[in-house]
Design an enzyme around this catalytic site. Structure first.
Site, PDB file in Angstrom:
ATOM      1  CG  ASP A  12     -36.106 -27.326 -26.220  1.00  0.00           C
ATOM      2  OD1 ASP A  12     -36.937 -27.765 -25.404  1.00  0.00           O
ATOM      3  OD2 ASP A  12     -34.912 -27.638 -26.209  1.00  0.00           O
ATOM      4  CD  GLU A  24     -33.879 -15.214 -22.074  1.00  0.00           C
ATOM      5  OE1 GLU A  24     -32.648 -15.234 -21.861  1.00  0.00           O
ATOM      6  OE2 GLU A  24     -34.474 -16.087 -22.736  1.00  0.00           O
ATOM      7  CB  SER A  44     -33.978 -23.526  -8.009  1.00  0.00           C
ATOM      8  OG  SER A  44     -33.221 -22.837  -8.995  1.00  0.00           O
ATOM      9  NE  ARG A  45     -39.363 -24.165 -14.292  1.00  0.00           N
ATOM     10  CZ  ARG A  45     -40.630 -23.734 -14.293  1.00  0.00           C
ATOM     11  NH1 ARG A  45     -41.407 -23.968 -13.261  1.00  0.00           N
ATOM     12  NH2 ARG A  45     -41.101 -23.067 -15.320  1.00  0.00           N
TER      13      ARG A  45
END
EC number: 7.2.2.6
Length: 682
Positions: free
Chosen positions: A307, A348, A381-382
């Site tokens: 990742d 974020e 959905s992101r």
């Protein structure tokens, strides 16, 4: 990690290992190791011969046969000691985990809510599906998922890490482990396992080695060792009629000594210890492996799926810029971005709220007073956002927002497309903000590649391991970070389905794949991967799908896991090479001593100039026993590991352990022969 490390030769462990080594002298225990069973049988036979000679039932030197018998028993005992010491270290680690298990009562709720009526029941009576309430100061009574509430949890008893962690309902931090302690607030937990099946129970069973099965490589090596033993057994058996025909029959004691010295007793005696020690070293890295097979597979891995966030980069992406679309002012974009992020608790999301406040003095709105509906982010959905009054605001990846805009009859502006590319080329992650079908602009999220990671990937490449970066970023951002980090390939805009497909693609090419994961959406890929390291902070589904659990929840640990696996395979291969090479020197010691009386020409093979036939045979048997003791530290710690190509590693091992296996016995046997002569025992 703060878990106490055991010294290699802890005095308490040494005493226990000696006791266990004696217990393992039973034929039932010896039968599990065919090579050492032959030595055990030879020990029994020579002991009986010694007793017969002492009582005058048969002719022969009772002293010589007795000393040979004694050292054969030492050979078996030393092999048992190596295995017992490795198991003892694992059991000591398991005992520290057993201390976590405490008899406790649990508040079993009659309904799945914190204010429901509760019954106090012993924790051992809890079953899968039971709902419990745990308050500050309580020990969590079972493994499960948090369905209500949030609390700080002390997991130091499991992970060795003193810093508390947050566990809360929803998301990837809802999994809790029985035996950990609530420090504040409360949790409502749905138990996910029955008694005896908890993560702690499985950890203890794995660490103790109660469920340890031989790995495929161990089985293959055992078959090779058995084959060599049978060959040498047949060869030794044929020597008696040859010597008898020559007029000077070799004694059974000498034939047994010859057989024991020729069969691969060194690796046969240490093989089990190497496997147990590999599991123990993995636990020393705070990684629990479900089996030795998983550790071994880690050594054979040739593709690493890593990742990006937290593994390759520092993982703390921060909003750095608002880039509005044509006709939209930056304040409008910042206001919409902040609204869409009010319920986003990720680093974020919080950084977007803070940047809007810093740039335009936009204060955080009172979430309750907005009467808004928040839309959480999902892997499918992101994107995430907020529905407030008649406004529908979303932020997310470029492709997700483009589909959203087009499905609402809008058009994705060319200038925004260009801004997205510019942000991505700089290695930042672009998030697009949209209100309804109108694209407002782009948020730039900057991340930093970890120092030294490029050099580590270069080492992996030298070892023949391919590194693949997995990220949800678009291709341009992924390509920029991949180039900076030095990975071999990348998968951009990754979905759970795409990860699974990539793993299957590599496996179809005959490659072994390793990956990490922590979410329920990672479970299918973890189940498919050959080495799957689940994060302890992750969901129950992820931990059940993986074949290893990293107690530190550090994705970078995957590289260390591969190193430990390769070290275990190298240790096994190196000691096998050393053991087989040993036989050559012992051949030069025993063959001339045993048969020179019948065939004087064989004296030419006595290149070591050993004092007498008896001292030659005894020196070889003593060396054969002592070398096991001298190699125990190497078996437990593992051979020195350096990132090299397979061919370079083979050459290195042949020089060190092949040549060493030839030279060391010549020196060792000669030294023992000299000492026996000086002591008058030759």
């Amino acid at each position: 990690m703060s878990r106490k490390q055991l010294a290699l030769f802890e005095p308490v462990l040494l005493v226990q290992a000696l006791t266990d080594a004696v217990k393992k002298l039973s034929p039932r225990a010896q039968w599990r190791n065919p090579v050492m069973f032959v030595v055990w049988a030879g020990s029994v036979l020579t002991t009986l011969l010694t007793l017969a000679m002492v009582t005058g039932q048969i002719a022969g030197s009772a002293l010589f046969t007795g000393v040979i018998s004694l050292w054969l028993w030492f050979t078996v005992l030393f092999a048992n000691f190596a295995e017992a010491l490795a198991e003892g270290r694992s059991k000591a680690q398991a005992n520290s985990l057993k201390g976590v298990k405490k008899t406790a009562f649990a508040r079993r709720l009659r309904a799945p809510r914190h204010d429901a009526q509760a019954d106090n029941v012993p924790a051992a009576e809890l079953r899968k599906g039971d709902i419990v309430l745990v308050k500050a100061g309580d020990i969590i009574p079972c493994d499960g998922e948090v369905i209500e509430g949030g609390a700080s949890v002390d997991e130091s008893a499991i992970t060795g890490e003193s810093a508390p962690v947050i566990r809360e309902s929803g998301g990837d931090f809802a999994s809790v482990t029985g035996g950990t302690r609530i420090l504040s607030d409360w949790l409502v937990i749905a138990c996910s396992v029955n008694p005896g099946e908890t993560f702690l129970d499985r950890m203890i069973a794995m660490v103790e080695g109660a469920q340890r099965r031989k790995t495929p490589n161990e089985i293959a090596l055992t078959i090779l060792l058995i084959a060599l033993t049978i060959v040498f057994l047949l060869a030794t058996a044929t020597l008696w009629p040859f010597s008898a025909w020559g007029g000077n029959a070799v004694s059974v004691t000498v034939l047994v000594a010859l057989l024991v010295c020729l069969i691969p007793t060194t690796i046969g005696g240490l093989l089990s210890a190497i496997g147990v020690a590999g599991m123990s070293r993995m636990l020393g890295a705070n990684v629990i492996a479900t089996s030795g097979r998983a550790v071994e597979a880690a050594g054979d891995v040739d593709v690493l799926l890593l990742d990006k966030t937290g593994t390759i980069t520092l993982g703390n992406r921060q909003a750095s810029d608002f880039i509005p679309a044509r006709g939209v002012d930056e304040r409008t974009l910042a206001d919409a971005a902040q609204l869409a992020s009010l319920a986003d608790e990720t680093p974020e999301g919080r950084s977007i709220v803070i940047l809007a406040k810093q740039r335009f003095n936009l204060r955080e709105r009172d979430v309750q007073s907005l009467h808004a509906t928040f839309v959480p982010f999902t892997a499918q959905s992101r994107m995430s956002g907020i529905n407030i009054d008649n406004r529908m605001i979303r932020k997310g990846s470029v492709d997700a927002i483009r589909r959203h805009v087009e499905s609402n009859g809008g058009h994705f502006p060319a200038d925004v497309e260009q801004n997205v590319e510019n942000v991505a080329r700089l290695g930042a992650t672009p998030l697009v903000v949209v209100e309804g079908a109108r694209v407002l602009g782009v948020i730039a999220l900057k991340d930093i590649v970890k120092g030294g990671i490029k050099e580590r990937f270069a080492q992996l490449r030298k070892m023949g391991i391919k590194t693949v970066m997995i990220t949800g970023d678009n291709r341009l951002t992924a390509a920029a970070i991949a180039a900076e980090a030095g990975v071999d390939d990348f998968l951009a805009e990754a979905t759970p389905e795409a990860k699974l497909a990539l793993i299957r693609q590599y496996q179809a090419e005959g490659r072994l794949v390793a990956m990490t994961g922590d979410g329920t959406n990672d479970a299918p890929a973890l189940a498919q991967a050959d080495v799957a390291v689940a994060m302890n902070s992750g969901t129950q589904a992820a931990k059940e799908a993986g074949n290893m659990v990293d107690l530190d929840s550090n994705p970078t640990k995957l590289i260390e896991v591969v190193h430990i696996g390769k070290q275990m395979l190298m240790t096994r291969g190196s000691l096998t090479t050393f053991s087989i090479a040993n036989d050559v020197a012992k051949y030069f010691a025993i063959i001339p001593a045993a048969f020179a009386a019948t065939y004087p020409q064989l004296n030419a093979l006595n290149v070591m100039g050993l004092h007498s036939p008896n001292s030659a045979i005894l020196s070889a048997v003593i060396f054969n026993a002592l070398i096991i003791i001298f190699l125990i530290p190497l078996a437990l710690k593992g051979v020195s590991y350096k990132p090299l190509s397979a061919s370079a590693m083979l050459r290195r091992n042949l020089w060190i352990y092949g040549l060493g296996g030839l030279v060391v016995p010549f020196i060792g046997i000669k030294v023992i022969d000299v000492l026996l002569t000086l002591l008058g025992l030759a």
